[in-house]
Design a protein around this motif. Sequence first.
Motif, PDB file in Angstrom:
ATOM      1  N   TYR A   1     -33.169 -96.005  62.297  1.00 27.33           N
ATOM      2  CA  TYR A   1     -32.973 -94.506  61.567  1.00 27.33           C
ATOM      3  C   TYR A   1     -33.720 -94.377  60.544  1.00 27.33           C
ATOM      4  CZ  TYR A   1     -30.904 -98.432  58.766  1.00 27.33           C
ATOM      5  OH  TYR A   1     -30.636 -99.302  57.744  1.00 27.33           O
ATOM      6  N   ARG A   2     -33.404 -93.180  60.037  1.00 30.87           N
ATOM      7  CA  ARG A   2     -34.624 -92.921  58.890  1.00 30.87           C
ATOM      8  C   ARG A   2     -33.866 -92.832  57.667  1.00 30.87           C
ATOM      9  NH1 ARG A   2     -39.436 -90.519  58.738  1.00 30.87           N
ATOM     10  NH2 ARG A   2     -39.432 -90.036  60.705  1.00 30.87           N
ATOM     11  N   TRP A   3     -33.929 -93.246  56.462  1.00 34.67           N
ATOM     12  CA  TRP A   3     -33.336 -92.991  55.327  1.00 34.67           C
ATOM     13  C   TRP A   3     -34.206 -93.319  53.649  1.00 34.67           C
ATOM     14  CZ3 TRP A   3     -28.675 -91.856  53.498  1.00 34.67           C
ATOM     15  CH2 TRP A   3     -28.347 -92.714  52.138  1.00 34.67           C
ATOM     16  N   GLN A   4     -33.804 -92.441  53.348  1.00 34.88           N
ATOM     17  CA  GLN A   4     -34.558 -91.744  51.663  1.00 34.88           C
ATOM     18  C   GLN A   4     -36.385 -92.028  52.318  1.00 34.88           C
ATOM     19  OE1 GLN A   4     -32.833 -95.197  49.864  1.00 34.88           O
ATOM     20  NE2 GLN A   4     -31.489 -93.600  48.494  1.00 34.88           N
ATOM     21  N   GLY A   5     -36.125 -91.880  53.135  1.00 35.34           N
ATOM     22  CA  GLY A   5     -37.572 -91.141  53.337  1.00 35.34           C
ATOM     23  C   GLY A   5     -38.578 -92.512  54.277  1.00 35.34           C
ATOM     24  N   SER A   6     -38.123 -93.138  54.281  1.00 41.20           N
ATOM     25  CA  SER A   6     -38.691 -94.610  55.019  1.00 41.20           C
ATOM     26  C   SER A   6     -37.433 -95.087  56.473  1.00 41.20           C
ATOM     27  CB  SER A   6     -38.297 -95.518  54.290  1.00 41.20           C
ATOM     28  OG  SER A   6     -39.759 -95.898  53.672  1.00 41.20           O
ATOM     29  N   ILE A   7     -38.254 -95.289  57.533  1.00 39.80           N
ATOM     30  CA  ILE A   7     -38.211 -95.328  58.589  1.00 39.80           C
ATOM     31  C   ILE A   7     -37.486 -96.960  58.566  1.00 39.80           C
ATOM     32  CG2 ILE A   7     -38.242 -95.997  61.271  1.00 39.80           C
ATOM     33  CD1 ILE A   7     -40.415 -94.342  61.633  1.00 39.80           C
ATOM     34  N   GLU A   8     -36.116 -97.000  59.513  1.00 37.37           N
ATOM     35  CA  GLU A   8     -35.575 -98.681  59.038  1.00 37.37           C
ATOM     36  C   GLU A   8     -35.333 -98.923  60.003  1.00 37.37           C
ATOM     37  OE1 GLU A   8     -35.196-100.099  55.310  1.00 37.37           O
ATOM     38  OE2 GLU A   8     -36.272 -98.705  54.723  1.00 37.37           O
TER      39      GLU A   8
END
Length: 105
Positions: A42-49
């Motif tokens: 998922y994308r979280w706060q601009g980063s792919i996690e």
Amino acid sequence: MNPLLIMSNVPDLALAKQIASALIDTRAAACVNILASCESVYRWQGSIETATEIPLLIKTTEAAYPRVERILREYHPYAVPEIIAIPITYGLPAYLAWVTTETEA
């Protein structure tokens, strides 16, 4: 009756069991399925996690939804936990009646 299937993911099995117990003990849910771990991307706060998570399938009703959400938010370590409620349009009437009976406060 308005039965719901609520989906959520938690970071580990211990927390999954703790939440499932709390939901059943308080009659917020009739049944909680703790599934095998999965990999979430998922994308979280601009980063792919990516994260390994434990999916929960929670059977409840629209009337009990506020209690389910409160418990999930209370126990969940994520700032924004996944809480998705899906109306159950069709199902075995006896099972759906059981869900309703088990979630009456």
